[in-house]
Write an enzyme that holds these catalytic residues in place. Sequence first.
Site, short mmCIF file in Angstrom:
data_model
loop_
_atom_site.label_atom_id
_atom_site.label_comp_id
_atom_site.label_asym_id
_atom_site.label_seq_id
_atom_site.Cartn_x
_atom_site.Cartn_y
_atom_site.Cartn_z
N ASP A 30 0.87 -1.18 0.00
CA ASP A 30 0.00 0.00 0.00
C ASP A 30 0.90 1.22 0.00
OD1 ASP A 30 -3.23 0.39 1.08
OD2 ASP A 30 -1.92 2.15 1.06
N PHE A 149 -17.35 -10.36 -1.65
CA PHE A 149 -18.69 -10.09 -1.10
C PHE A 149 -18.66 -9.91 0.41
CE2 PHE A 149 -19.07 -12.78 -4.90
CZ PHE A 149 -19.76 -11.90 -5.72
N PHE A 254 -32.19 -8.12 5.61
CA PHE A 254 -32.12 -6.83 4.90
C PHE A 254 -33.48 -6.18 4.74
CE2 PHE A 254 -27.90 -5.41 3.46
CZ PHE A 254 -27.17 -6.30 4.22
N LEU A 255 -34.38 -6.48 5.68
CA LEU A 255 -35.68 -5.80 5.70
C LEU A 255 -35.83 -5.00 7.00
CD1 LEU A 255 -38.37 -8.25 4.23
CD2 LEU A 255 -37.38 -6.22 3.17
N ALA A 257 -36.11 -1.67 8.58
CA ALA A 257 -36.32 -0.25 8.25
C ALA A 257 -35.59 0.60 9.28
CB ALA A 257 -37.80 0.06 8.26
N CYS A 265 -19.65 1.12 0.31
CA CYS A 265 -20.00 0.25 -0.83
C CYS A 265 -21.39 0.52 -1.40
CB CYS A 265 -19.90 -1.21 -0.39
SG CYS A 265 -18.26 -1.60 0.25
N LYS A 268 -22.19 4.18 -3.02
CA LYS A 268 -21.41 4.54 -4.23
C LYS A 268 -21.56 3.50 -5.32
CE LYS A 268 -17.25 2.09 -3.73
NZ LYS A 268 -16.79 1.07 -4.63
C1 UGA Z 1 -22.00 -4.61 1.64
C2 UGA Z 1 -22.53 -5.98 1.17
O1 UGA Z 1 -23.45 -6.48 2.14
C3 UGA Z 1 -21.37 -6.95 1.00
O2 UGA Z 1 -21.85 -8.20 0.51
C4 UGA Z 1 -20.36 -6.35 0.01
O3 UGA Z 1 -19.24 -7.20 -0.15
C5 UGA Z 1 -19.88 -5.01 0.53
O4 UGA Z 1 -21.02 -4.13 0.70
C6 UGA Z 1 -18.92 -4.45 -0.47
O5 UGA Z 1 -19.33 -4.16 -1.59
O6 UGA Z 1 -17.73 -4.40 -0.17
P1 UGA Z 1 -21.21 -3.61 3.99
O7 UGA Z 1 -21.07 -2.31 3.29
O8 UGA Z 1 -20.12 -4.09 4.91
O9 UGA Z 1 -21.41 -4.79 2.92
O10 UGA Z 1 -22.51 -3.52 4.87
P2 UGA Z 1 -23.96 -4.18 4.92
O11 UGA Z 1 -24.01 -5.19 5.98
O12 UGA Z 1 -24.42 -4.58 3.56
O13 UGA Z 1 -24.81 -2.92 5.40
C7 UGA Z 1 -24.89 -1.76 4.58
C8 UGA Z 1 -25.78 -0.73 5.19
O14 UGA Z 1 -27.14 -1.16 5.15
C9 UGA Z 1 -25.51 -0.42 6.67
O15 UGA Z 1 -25.54 0.99 6.84
C10 UGA Z 1 -26.65 -1.09 7.40
O16 UGA Z 1 -26.95 -0.45 8.60
C11 UGA Z 1 -27.77 -0.94 6.39
N1 UGA Z 1 -28.86 -1.93 6.55
C12 UGA Z 1 -28.62 -3.26 6.42
C13 UGA Z 1 -30.16 -1.49 6.81
O17 UGA Z 1 -30.42 -0.27 6.92
N2 UGA Z 1 -31.16 -2.41 6.93
C14 UGA Z 1 -30.94 -3.74 6.80
O18 UGA Z 1 -31.91 -4.52 6.92
C15 UGA Z 1 -29.64 -4.17 6.55
#
Ligand code: UGA
Length: 438
Positions: A30, A149, A254-255, A257, A265, A268
């Site tokens: 890096d 992922f 992921f439901l 609210a 991620c 963007k």
């Molecule tokens: C996300 C994807 O879940 C990963 O699979 C992917 O590899 C990653 O992006 C990436 O592209 O590198 P991440 O950003 O670590 O992972 O976080 P998530 O767990 O997906 O949560 C994202 C956002 O959604 C958080 O702010 C979380 O609070 C919110 N969220 C999640 C909700 O508001 N409601 C939900 O039901 C679930």
Amino acid sequence: MKVSVIGCGYLGAVHAASMAELGHEVIGVDTDSHRISELAAHRAPFYEPQLPEILASAGAKGRLRFSTDIADAGGARVHFLAVGTPQKAGGYAADLTFVDAAVESLIPHLAPGDLVVGKSTVPVGTAARLAARVAEGCPGAMLAWNPEFLREGFAVKDTITPDRIVYGLPSDPDHAATAKALLDEIYATAIARDTPVVVTDYQTAELVKVAANAFLATKISFINAMAEIAEVVDADITQLADAIGYDSRIGRKFLNAGVGFGGGCLPKDIRAFTARAEELGRGESVSFLKEVDAINLRRRQRVVDLVIEMLGGKIYQRKVAVLGLSFKPESDDTRDSPALDVAVQLKGRGADVVAVDPKAVPNSMRKHPQLAYTEDLETALSGAHAVVLVTEWAQYRQLDPEWAARLVRRPLIIDGRNCLDPAAWRAAGWTYRGMGRS
Ligand code: UGA
């Protein structure tokens, strides 16, 4: 296998340490010398559960080294590209500066037979362009696309035991066979556990990644759109999510609210996908992602409006305790964090914001020094006119409403993650408001 990992941020540092943990000999590279000196001392430069442990164990076995000099990647057979692809300043498209720079700096150190493996999230078409550049810069070297992922907070687990592996392989059959054999060796442990492997072309592999994140973002914005309706008719979004989630075709994950999604991620990636689809003349195919983004950003505003409403419109110089700053629990990442955004907006409206977070205060302070911060919950709550929970850390979810009621000036709580028990909080004398909950 000797591997290099170019880029040691959230993705690359975890990938480097995990590859070493799996038995490979790894050099992480890096340009950030502070980050590299921390990693070289086997200290995690950011908060990620299990990362300190695997850095220490792989380091002790002598399989994990770090360097700021790309020449040290020479001699590795497989080179992972794990640099960031942030949103372009002033636009929605992905900024590929770091990916292009990584490839250019790597090329002089490649040898014929080496495999460059892209892990960064890129617009479809990038892998083919980079493959041509690699072939031109080092004839006989190859490129594959192998999207990642992992979720922050579970990054080590997701890297070591992924739920699926995707290989985007070159079109030349000999190169494809060599690349597949190398990747199979890299991921031998996961493959032995029957992890599904999808073997495909570059463009499908690139699209799989953005499609997965677009779907997740859409699912969250769908339930948040239902929350907006529920707010008008006094319905309960949590019960609604449970009820539709029992349908296995829909599923409950992921439901949740709330204040919506953030991080480095999902936001963007949906914007970059929209921009790329427009370039491809198919903007209308994903135009719904603009709505997904808009719904998401409205939820932040909704939390701010609720605070103002609950304070009877008088927010100026009222102490508001903001619980949480990271974009999700078990992370110190504040990139596009809804929680930090809410804190900043409340401060902008004149509130005396005191924001608390167990891990994300240093990152937040660097971005927004105008806010008052603490890592101590009691300090944040003491004398508060209102409390806003915006990141569902376990310690906030488990907060005792009676203890908290004794600390605050006025027992008003906005549960921006719908993670508290409204009945328990109301029984302790609080005025409770959730998101999409009556
Ligand atoms: C996300 C994807 O879940 C990963 O699979 C992917 O590899 C990653 O992006 C990436 O592209 O590198 P991440 O950003 O670590 O992972 O976080 P998530 O767990 O997906 O949560 C994202 C956002 O959604 C958080 O702010 C979380 O609070 C919110 N969220 C999640 C909700 O508001 N409601 C939900 O039901 C679930």
